[in-house]
Write a protein that holds these residues in place. Structure first.
Motif, PDB file in Angstrom:
ATOM      1  N   MET A  80      -3.145  13.159   2.444  1.00 43.68           N
ATOM      2  CA  MET A  80      -2.736  11.649   2.310  1.00 43.68           C
ATOM      3  C   MET A  80      -2.871  11.790   0.762  1.00 43.68           C
ATOM      4  O   MET A  80      -3.902  11.807   0.120  1.00 43.68           O
ATOM      5  CB  MET A  80      -3.282  10.452   2.850  1.00 43.68           C
ATOM      6  N   ASN A  81      -1.873  11.267  -0.276  1.00 43.94           N
ATOM      7  CA  ASN A  81      -2.224  11.039  -1.584  1.00 43.94           C
ATOM      8  C   ASN A  81      -2.515   9.440  -2.031  1.00 43.94           C
ATOM      9  O   ASN A  81      -2.371   8.543  -1.124  1.00 43.94           O
ATOM     10  CB  ASN A  81      -0.485  10.704  -2.454  1.00 43.94           C
ATOM     11  N   PRO A  82      -3.750   9.622  -2.955  1.00 43.63           N
ATOM     12  CA  PRO A  82      -4.334   8.207  -3.088  1.00 43.63           C
ATOM     13  C   PRO A  82      -3.508   7.347  -3.773  1.00 43.63           C
ATOM     14  O   PRO A  82      -2.646   7.712  -4.423  1.00 43.63           O
ATOM     15  CB  PRO A  82      -5.492   8.840  -3.844  1.00 43.63           C
ATOM     16  N   PRO A  83      -3.880   5.854  -4.027  1.00 40.47           N
ATOM     17  CA  PRO A  83      -3.090   5.037  -4.606  1.00 40.47           C
ATOM     18  C   PRO A  83      -3.476   5.005  -6.045  1.00 40.47           C
ATOM     19  O   PRO A  83      -4.584   5.431  -6.402  1.00 40.47           O
ATOM     20  CB  PRO A  83      -3.816   3.834  -4.064  1.00 40.47           C
ATOM     21  N   CYS A  84      -2.701   4.761  -6.871  1.00 36.36           N
ATOM     22  CA  CYS A  84      -2.715   4.603  -8.273  1.00 36.36           C
ATOM     23  C   CYS A  84      -3.830   3.496  -8.751  1.00 36.36           C
ATOM     24  O   CYS A  84      -3.652   2.350  -7.951  1.00 36.36           O
ATOM     25  CB  CYS A  84      -1.398   4.286  -9.208  1.00 36.36           C
ATOM     26  N   GLY A  85      -4.677   3.549  -9.719  1.00 35.53           N
ATOM     27  CA  GLY A  85      -5.840   2.614 -10.234  1.00 35.53           C
ATOM     28  C   GLY A  85      -5.069   1.367 -10.739  1.00 35.53           C
ATOM     29  O   GLY A  85      -5.497   0.375 -10.959  1.00 35.53           O
ATOM     30  N   ARG A  86      -3.502   1.583 -11.244  1.00 35.25           N
ATOM     31  CA  ARG A  86      -3.068   0.481 -11.873  1.00 35.25           C
ATOM     32  C   ARG A  86      -1.915  -0.295 -11.087  1.00 35.25           C
ATOM     33  O   ARG A  86      -1.934  -1.531 -10.807  1.00 35.25           O
ATOM     34  CB  ARG A  86      -2.175   0.997 -13.157  1.00 35.25           C
ATOM     35  N   CYS A  87      -1.072   0.560 -10.396  1.00 33.70           N
ATOM     36  CA  CYS A  87       0.002   0.075  -9.756  1.00 33.70           C
ATOM     37  C   CYS A  87       0.003   0.070  -8.022  1.00 33.70           C
ATOM     38  O   CYS A  87       0.617  -0.406  -7.220  1.00 33.70           O
ATOM     39  CB  CYS A  87       1.410   0.681 -10.128  1.00 33.70           C
ATOM     40  N   ASN A  88      -1.123   0.874  -7.767  1.00 26.54           N
ATOM     41  CA  ASN A  88      -1.451   0.875  -6.239  1.00 26.54           C
ATOM     42  C   ASN A  88      -0.368   1.849  -5.369  1.00 26.54           C
ATOM     43  O   ASN A  88      -0.714   1.870  -4.299  1.00 26.54           O
ATOM     44  CB  ASN A  88      -1.772  -0.159  -5.621  1.00 26.54           C
ATOM     45  N   LYS A  89       0.536   2.244  -6.029  1.00 25.26           N
ATOM     46  CA  LYS A  89       1.231   3.324  -5.600  1.00 25.26           C
ATOM     47  C   LYS A  89       0.847   4.499  -5.244  1.00 25.26           C
ATOM     48  O   LYS A  89      -0.024   5.054  -6.223  1.00 25.26           O
ATOM     49  CB  LYS A  89       2.873   3.392  -6.265  1.00 25.26           C
TER      50      LYS A  89
END
Length: 216
Positions: A1-10
């Motif tokens: 599973m790919n982690p979420p971005c620290g800025r946009c949470n995508k």
């Protein structure tokens, strides 16, 4: 599973992933919190796990550093180095005055250990000197009325039994140590003042002073 971005949470995919400040970022999202200028791993400044450019980096009077295992190790190493330098400086300046140094629990432990070692060495040297002092010097044991008193007494030839009159601690590995009253077996003269024999009590075989023993 790919982690979420620290800025946009995508989700952040491996081809565009940056791992920094304990977060994952899209390369395009890794920008200054204030001016949104794009940053890289070479020019960002982290504060409170957020990226900033040099211009907008929060000005603080101190920097908060997390107590990571590496930081704790460096802190402990620095403390040990300080203690080693203190001890080295103390030894160099012994007798030249002193510097006031905090009496930490670690320094108290080192001082106590050194005092114990010094006491042990003192008692060892004291016991050795006490054993040697039990036997008066040969020149003080001679009878001045005897014209031959200054000649060292050598035991008769042949292998005989002798008894130790005084205690003696062998100075070399080939010398036999004695306690007053020890029985010596197979005693035979070597040269003037020394004989060869076996201490019946200890089984030690070697040289011993002739004027410390007497025939039985």
């Amino acid at each position: 599973m790919n982690p979420p971005c620290g800025r946009c949470n995508k989700p952040v995919y491996p081809t565009e992933k940056l791992n920094c400040l304990d977060k994952y970022w899209h390369k395009g999202c890794f920008s200054c919190e204030v001016c949104k200028m794009a940053l890289s791993m070479n020019n960002y400044k982290g504060f409170d796990k957020k990226p900033y450019c040099t211009m907008h980096y929060p000005k603080t009077s101190f920097t908060i550093v997390a107590d990571t295992p590496e930081n704790l190790r460096l802190k402990q190493q620095s403390m040990l180095n300080s203690q080693a330098l203190y001890k080295e400086d103390f030894e160099k300046n012994k007798g030249k005055g002193f510097s006031v140094v905090a009496d930490t629990p670690e320094m108290q432990r080192l001082k106590k250990t050194q005092d114990q070692i010094s006491n042990i060495k003192y008692h060892e040297e004291f016991e050795k000197s006490k054993v040697r002092s039990d036997a008066p010097p040969p020149e003080n044991r001679q009878d001045s009325s005897d014209p031959d008193s200054h000649a060292p007494a050598a035991p008769p030839g042949g292998r005989k039994r002798f008894q130790a009159m005084y205690s003696y601690v062998g100075a070399d590995s080939d010398e036999v140590s004695l306690q007053e009253g020890d029985i010596l077996l197979d005693v035979e003269p070597i040269d003037e003042g020394w004989v060869f024999g076996v201490n019946q009590r200890t089984g030690q075989r070697g040289m011993l002073p002739a004027n410390y023993i007497r025939p039985l």
